[in-house]
Structures are given as structure tokens and as C-alpha cells.
Design an enzyme around this catalytic site. Structure first.
Site, PDB file in Angstrom:
ATOM      1  N   ASN A 119       0.853  -1.189   0.000  1.00 38.19           N
ATOM      2  CA  ASN A 119       0.000   0.000   0.000  1.00 38.19           C
ATOM      3  C   ASN A 119       0.897   1.250   0.000  1.00 38.19           C
ATOM      4  O   ASN A 119       1.725   1.426   0.900  1.00 38.19           O
ATOM      5  CB  ASN A 119      -0.898  -0.036   1.254  1.00 38.19           C
ATOM      6  CG  ASN A 119      -1.841   1.145   1.328  1.00 38.19           C
ATOM      7  OD1 ASN A 119      -1.444   2.273   1.058  1.00 38.19           O
ATOM      8  ND2 ASN A 119      -3.076   0.905   1.710  1.00 38.19           N
ATOM      9  N   HIS A 123       0.962   6.205   1.897  1.00 35.88           N
ATOM     10  CA  HIS A 123       1.706   7.146   2.736  1.00 35.88           C
ATOM     11  C   HIS A 123       2.933   7.750   2.051  1.00 35.88           C
ATOM     12  O   HIS A 123       3.534   8.679   2.593  1.00 35.88           O
ATOM     13  CB  HIS A 123       2.001   6.519   4.099  1.00 35.88           C
ATOM     14  CG  HIS A 123       0.707   6.254   4.813  1.00 35.88           C
ATOM     15  ND1 HIS A 123      -0.162   7.277   5.123  1.00 35.88           N
ATOM     16  CD2 HIS A 123       0.092   5.099   5.176  1.00 35.88           C
ATOM     17  CE1 HIS A 123      -1.252   6.750   5.690  1.00 35.88           C
ATOM     18  NE2 HIS A 123      -1.118   5.445   5.724  1.00 35.88           N
ATOM     19  N   HIS A 178      -5.593   3.747  -1.764  1.00 35.63           N
ATOM     20  CA  HIS A 178      -6.919   4.120  -1.253  1.00 35.63           C
ATOM     21  C   HIS A 178      -7.198   5.565  -1.662  1.00 35.63           C
ATOM     22  O   HIS A 178      -6.530   6.484  -1.190  1.00 35.63           O
ATOM     23  CB  HIS A 178      -6.904   3.972   0.278  1.00 35.63           C
ATOM     24  CG  HIS A 178      -8.209   4.271   0.943  1.00 35.63           C
ATOM     25  ND1 HIS A 178      -8.382   4.148   2.305  1.00 35.63           N
ATOM     26  CD2 HIS A 178      -9.411   4.679   0.463  1.00 35.63           C
ATOM     27  CE1 HIS A 178      -9.632   4.473   2.627  1.00 35.63           C
ATOM     28  NE2 HIS A 178     -10.266   4.813   1.523  1.00 35.63           N
ATOM     29  N   ARG A 213      -9.263   8.360  -1.003  1.00 29.18           N
ATOM     30  CA  ARG A 213     -10.237   8.791   0.011  1.00 29.18           C
ATOM     31  C   ARG A 213     -11.098   9.923  -0.522  1.00 29.18           C
ATOM     32  O   ARG A 213     -10.658  10.707  -1.360  1.00 29.18           O
ATOM     33  CB  ARG A 213      -9.501   9.264   1.278  1.00 29.18           C
ATOM     34  CG  ARG A 213      -9.082   8.125   2.171  1.00 29.18           C
ATOM     35  CD  ARG A 213      -8.448   8.671   3.444  1.00 29.18           C
ATOM     36  NE  ARG A 213      -8.333   7.626   4.442  1.00 29.18           N
ATOM     37  CZ  ARG A 213      -9.258   7.369   5.365  1.00 29.18           C
ATOM     38  NH1 ARG A 213     -10.339   8.099   5.456  1.00 29.18           N
ATOM     39  NH2 ARG A 213      -9.084   6.405   6.228  1.00 29.18           N
ATOM     40  N   ARG A 257      -6.837  12.909   0.981  1.00 29.73           N
ATOM     41  CA  ARG A 257      -5.759  13.345   1.878  1.00 29.73           C
ATOM     42  C   ARG A 257      -4.400  12.766   1.469  1.00 29.73           C
ATOM     43  O   ARG A 257      -3.372  13.293   1.843  1.00 29.73           O
ATOM     44  CB  ARG A 257      -6.091  12.999   3.332  1.00 29.73           C
ATOM     45  CG  ARG A 257      -6.013  11.530   3.634  1.00 29.73           C
ATOM     46  CD  ARG A 257      -6.211  11.270   5.113  1.00 29.73           C
ATOM     47  NE  ARG A 257      -7.571  11.530   5.536  1.00 29.73           N
ATOM     48  CZ  ARG A 257      -8.118  10.972   6.611  1.00 29.73           C
ATOM     49  NH1 ARG A 257      -7.399  10.180   7.380  1.00 29.73           N
ATOM     50  NH2 ARG A 257      -9.363  11.204   6.943  1.00 29.73           N
ATOM     51  N   GLU A 281      -8.700   0.714  -3.291  1.00 33.12           N
ATOM     52  CA  GLU A 281      -9.532   0.778  -2.085  1.00 33.12           C
ATOM     53  C   GLU A 281     -10.406   2.011  -2.147  1.00 33.12           C
ATOM     54  O   GLU A 281      -9.926   3.107  -2.465  1.00 33.12           O
ATOM     55  CB  GLU A 281      -8.646   0.913  -0.845  1.00 33.12           C
ATOM     56  CG  GLU A 281      -8.020  -0.358  -0.401  1.00 33.12           C
ATOM     57  CD  GLU A 281      -7.253  -0.145   0.892  1.00 33.12           C
ATOM     58  OE1 GLU A 281      -7.427   0.889   1.573  1.00 33.12           O
ATOM     59  OE2 GLU A 281      -6.452  -1.012   1.217  1.00 33.12           O
ATOM     60  N   THR A 292      -8.298   3.729   8.491  1.00 33.41           N
ATOM     61  CA  THR A 292      -9.527   2.933   8.424  1.00 33.41           C
ATOM     62  C   THR A 292      -9.657   2.150   9.730  1.00 33.41           C
ATOM     63  O   THR A 292      -8.964   1.170   9.948  1.00 33.41           O
ATOM     64  CB  THR A 292      -9.478   1.986   7.209  1.00 33.41           C
ATOM     65  OG1 THR A 292      -9.026   2.737   6.090  1.00 33.41           O
ATOM     66  CG2 THR A 292     -10.841   1.405   6.920  1.00 33.41           C
ATOM     67  N   GLU A 326     -11.278  -9.140   3.025  1.00 32.01           N
ATOM     68  CA  GLU A 326     -10.021  -8.783   3.682  1.00 32.01           C
ATOM     69  C   GLU A 326     -10.333  -8.595   5.154  1.00 32.01           C
ATOM     70  O   GLU A 326     -11.160  -7.755   5.525  1.00 32.01           O
ATOM     71  CB  GLU A 326      -9.412  -7.512   3.075  1.00 32.01           C
ATOM     72  CG  GLU A 326      -8.094  -7.161   3.762  1.00 32.01           C
ATOM     73  CD  GLU A 326      -7.194  -6.247   2.954  1.00 32.01           C
ATOM     74  OE1 GLU A 326      -7.210  -6.335   1.704  1.00 32.01           O
ATOM     75  OE2 GLU A 326      -6.485  -5.456   3.570  1.00 32.01           O
ATOM     76  N   HIS A 343      -3.898  -4.424   7.621  1.00 32.58           N
ATOM     77  CA  HIS A 343      -3.959  -3.271   8.525  1.00 32.58           C
ATOM     78  C   HIS A 343      -3.045  -3.464   9.721  1.00 32.58           C
ATOM     79  O   HIS A 343      -3.208  -4.396  10.499  1.00 32.58           O
ATOM     80  CB  HIS A 343      -5.369  -2.937   9.014  1.00 32.58           C
ATOM     81  CG  HIS A 343      -5.524  -1.459   9.274  1.00 32.58           C
ATOM     82  ND1 HIS A 343      -5.058  -0.874  10.418  1.00 32.58           N
ATOM     83  CD2 HIS A 343      -6.013  -0.472   8.510  1.00 32.58           C
ATOM     84  CE1 HIS A 343      -5.276   0.434  10.346  1.00 32.58           C
ATOM     85  NE2 HIS A 343      -5.842   0.707   9.195  1.00 32.58           N
TER      86      HIS A 343
END
Ligand code: PXP
Length: 255
Positions: free
Chosen positions: A12, A15, A48, A50, A54, A75, A106, A156, A199
Site C-alpha cells: 500500500n 503514505h 486508497h 479517500r 488526503r 480501495e 480505516t 479482507e 492493517h
């Protein structure tokens, strides 16, 4: 679905975009991170988009769709806007996640059982265009049964509670959460669902989860991107890959 299939790693890259957006420019570039992740052994890239943009942006998704060689796991929340974007791009996989504006990440799984009809209608067009639909849920039988009924191909399971308990030293809670993940991986698999987990996973928490033979994919982001600051992105991914493969090899050897 064979239990001996390889455990895939989805990296992922959200970030990388978080750091970029802290300054509002073009660097660090999430696409560059994704290409390096591919070379380092990622089997897929997760991003993801959003509602508040962000981290990952619409332009990031366009570029990832154009340039990736491995599958994109897109996502998104179950909103009309996101559905339109997914239908336009037709990524390999769509993972439906709950989203609250005020949350830092999340925080929980999707409430599928209460929203069954709505979600069934929501995912049907995504399935029709060929996306594999995954639902991000807690390790909870009711939610898994509901995900199965609405026609998801993948679940998931949220590993956040297990990872938090581990890092906070609440060992009884950790063991209970891990047991729930183990049992619910088995249960999901027994219904014919492909089971992923994600996660909060780190080098310290990944192996017990990698040991569940029913789990086909782990999606890991924040820890890998943080670790990349110290050892570089590719070594950070390679170490995660090594731990996962080591655990799977032990599982195979144990028969
Ligand atoms: N899987 C899902 C569905 C997620 O929403 C996230 C976080 O965005 C992850 C995996 C990765 O979590 P982490 O960044 O904590 O590794």
C-alpha cells in the site's frame, strides 16, 4: 482454491502520497514507489482514494492504472463518486472499506450485515466489468456470511486489533484477536471466499498471520513506508517478503 498457493504481498503506497502532500509538490512520487515495489517483489499495489483526497489523488490512480505491471487493488468507500471512478478504470480489484472523514486511518471493518441490499447493488456493476470485489471486514462470522451473500469474491480481514494489542503488550487480547483471524480465515475459505488480511502489520506481527494456510494475500502499507526511511523502500519490502516466505516454507515443510 489450493491451500498451498503463494502468499501474495500487496504494498500500500498511500503514505508516500501523505509525505508528498505535506509539501504540496510532486515528490516523493507514489508511482515511483509502486514501480520500485514491483521490482522488490510486491505482487500487487494497493491505493486508497479517500473522499477527502488526503493522500492518493485522482491523478495518481490514472498514472498507476497506466503504468503498473502488477494488479492494482483500488480501495474505496461505497459512494457513487468512487463507483464511477472504479467503473471508468476497471482495476483488477476493488476493496470496499468504511470511511469516516475524522478518522486517522480505516478504523474498523465495513458493516455489511446491516447494509446488505445496498452493498449488493453497489458491487454488482463492479463485478460485471470484471473487477474482483473485496470487502474489508472484522473477523466476524456475521459479516463474512453477509459478504458472501452479497456476491463478494474476496474478504479482507482487519488485523488492526491484533496488531494494536501486540504493540501495546496486551498479550491475552493479542492471542484472542489472532485466534479470531485464524478461525475466520478458515470460515471464509470454507465458503469459497478468497481471504486477505491487512492493517497495521509489521515485521513483528506478520508471521503468525502468514502461517494461516487459507490466507492468500496480505496488504501492508504504513509500516513498510516508515521502515523505508531507515533502510530504503526495496530492502524494507524484501524483508517483509522474506518473513512471509519463511513462514510459508515452514508451513509447507510441516505438511
Ligand atoms: N488493507 C486495508 C483495507 C486498508 O484500508 C489498509 C490501510 O489503508 C491496509 C490494508 C494497510 O494498512 P497499513 O497501512 O496499516 O499497513
Amino acid at each position: 482454491m489450493s491451500l498451498s498457493e503463494k502468499l501474495r504481498l500487496g504494498v500500500n503506497i498511500d503514505h508516500v502520497a501523505t509525505v508528498r502532500n505535506a509539501r504540496g509538490g510532486d515528490t516523493p512520487d507514489p508511482l515511483r514507489a509502486a514501480k520500485l515495489a514491483e521490482e522488490a517483489g510486491a505482487d500487487g499495489i494497493t491505493a486508497h482514494l479517500r473522499e477527502d483526497r488526503r493522500h492518493i489523488s485522482d491523478a495518481d490512480i490514472d498514472r498507476l492504472m497506466d503504468a503498473l505491471s502488477v494488479p492494482l487493488n483500488f480501495e474505496m468507500a461505497a459512494t457513487d463518486e468512487m463507483q464511477k471512478i472504479a467503473l471508468r478504470h476497471k482495476p483488477h480489484a476493488v476493496c470496499i472499506v468504511p470511511e469516516k472523514r475524522e478518522e486517522r486511518t480505516t478504523e474498523g471493518g465495513l458493516e455489511v450485515a446491516r447494509e446488505e441490499n445496498k452493498l449488493a447493488h453497489f458491487i454488482a456493476p463492479l463485478r460485471e466489468v470484471g473487477c474482483r470485489v473485496s470487502i474489508f471486514i472484522a473477523a466476524d462470522k456475521r459479516q463474512i456470511e453477509a459478504a458472501h451473500r452479497i456476491g463478494a469474491q474476496v474478504i479482507e480481514l482487519h488485523s488492526g486489533a491484533y496488531c494494536d494489542a501486540h504493540h501495546e503488550g496486551r498479550l491475552d487480547d493479542r492471542d484472542r484477536e489472532l485466534e479470531a483471524l485464524r478461525e475466520m480465515s478458515r470460515f471464509g475459505h470454507s465458503l469459497g471466499l478468497e481471504v486477505h488480511v491487512g492493517h497495521g502489520l509489521t515485521y513483528d506481527t506478520v508471521k503468525p498471520v502468514a502461517a494461516f494456510p487459507e490466507v492468500r494475500e496480505l496488504n501492508i502499507g504504513h509500516f513498510i513506508i516508515g521502515e523505508a526511511i531507515f533502510r530504503g523502500l526495496q530492502p524494507a519490502i524484501a524483508e517483509m517478503r522474506r518473513l512471509m516466505d519463511e513462514e510459508r516454507a515452514e508451513l509447507k515443510a510441516a505438511g
